[in-house]
Design a protein around this motif. Structure first.
Motif, short mmCIF file in Angstrom:
data_model
loop_
_atom_site.label_atom_id
_atom_site.label_comp_id
_atom_site.label_asym_id
_atom_site.label_seq_id
_atom_site.Cartn_x
_atom_site.Cartn_y
_atom_site.Cartn_z
N ALA A 13 79.64 28.93 -12.81
CA ALA A 13 80.98 28.37 -12.62
C ALA A 13 81.31 27.39 -13.74
O ALA A 13 82.45 27.35 -14.22
N LEU A 14 80.32 26.62 -14.16
CA LEU A 14 80.52 25.67 -15.25
C LEU A 14 81.05 26.40 -16.50
O LEU A 14 82.00 25.94 -17.14
N LYS A 15 80.46 27.52 -16.83
CA LYS A 15 80.88 28.28 -18.01
C LYS A 15 82.33 28.77 -17.87
O LYS A 15 83.11 28.72 -18.82
N VAL A 16 82.68 29.22 -16.67
CA VAL A 16 84.04 29.71 -16.44
C VAL A 16 85.04 28.56 -16.50
O VAL A 16 86.08 28.67 -17.16
N PHE A 17 84.73 27.46 -15.84
CA PHE A 17 85.65 26.30 -15.87
C PHE A 17 85.82 25.78 -17.29
O PHE A 17 86.91 25.42 -17.70
N TYR A 18 84.74 25.73 -18.06
CA TYR A 18 84.81 25.23 -19.43
C TYR A 18 85.69 26.14 -20.28
O TYR A 18 86.52 25.69 -21.06
N ARG A 19 85.53 27.42 -20.11
CA ARG A 19 86.28 28.39 -20.90
C ARG A 19 87.75 28.46 -20.49
O ARG A 19 88.63 28.52 -21.33
N ASP A 20 88.01 28.46 -19.17
CA ASP A 20 89.36 28.78 -18.69
C ASP A 20 90.12 27.63 -18.05
O ASP A 20 91.30 27.77 -17.76
N GLU A 95 79.83 24.86 -32.77
CA GLU A 95 79.25 25.88 -31.89
C GLU A 95 80.29 26.94 -31.54
O GLU A 95 81.47 26.62 -31.33
N ASP A 96 79.83 28.18 -31.42
CA ASP A 96 80.71 29.22 -30.90
C ASP A 96 81.10 28.85 -29.47
O ASP A 96 80.26 28.40 -28.69
#
Length: 187
Positions: A13-20, A95-96
């Motif tokens: 979820a962290l990755k999704v929240f960070y991205r979107d 960073e990418d």
């Protein structure tokens, strides 16, 4: 040790929240992106906001561990730690997938100062300020709190500029300003 299902959910979820973003990410999207059913999500978290707070806590821990260790690895003295903090930020900016500071975003999306998400974001920033206050004190600054506040302000500005401005080197520009502030604080 293998992470449990709750930890895996928070990490994904962290990755999704960070991205979107937070508001742009609904539970249906989280189900698809994390591979965890709504039933399982709600088993671990009563609300999406509870999941956001958990994701922010994980991001805080991961970021501070990386940032502080990176600074320690690059510097020999407390004064050097202040200056190389901008080199560490530059590494992060390059960073990418860099999309800025999750805590700045959280504070902007949840502006009520009493909201748990805003509180969590503010706590992260407070921990950074306390860390740099301790470093400024060790470096011998006359007013460690003021120097730390100025340094953190430069760091925050560099982060925002790294996201929004494509025609500058915000980490390097902030580092140059930090050198002047440090010299003044130690004089």
């Amino acid at each position: 040790m293998r992470p449990n299902k709750r930890d895996e959910l928070v990490s994904k979820a962290l990755k999704v929240f960070y991205r979107d973003g937070f508001h742009a990410t609904g539970m249906d999207k989280l189900v698809v992106e994390t591979g965890v059913s709504k039933t399982s999500m709600y088993k671990h978290f009563r609300t999406k906001e509870d999941l956001i707070v958990a994701a922010l806590r994980l991001r805080d821990e991961n970021f501070r561990n990386w940032f502080f260790q990176r600074i320690d690895d690059m510097a020999e003295t407390p004064a050097d730690q202040i200056i190389v903090s901008f080199d560490a930020l530059k590494e992060w900016f390059e960073e990418d997938g860099f999309r800025g500071c999750m805590f700045i975003k959280a504070g902007a999306e949840y502006q009520d100062k009493d909201h748990p998400i805003h509180v969590q974001a503010a706590e992260h920033k407070q921990l950074l300020l306390e860390h740099f206050t301790a470093i400024a004190r060790q470096a011998g600054a006359h007013d460690p709190r003021k120097l730390a506040s100025q340094i953190v302000l430069l760091q925050e500005g560099a982060i925002v500029s790294a996201v929004l401005l494509k025609n500058c080197d915000p980490a390097e520009d902030a580092k140059d300003a930090a050198k002047h502030l440090l010299a003044k604080a130690l004089a």
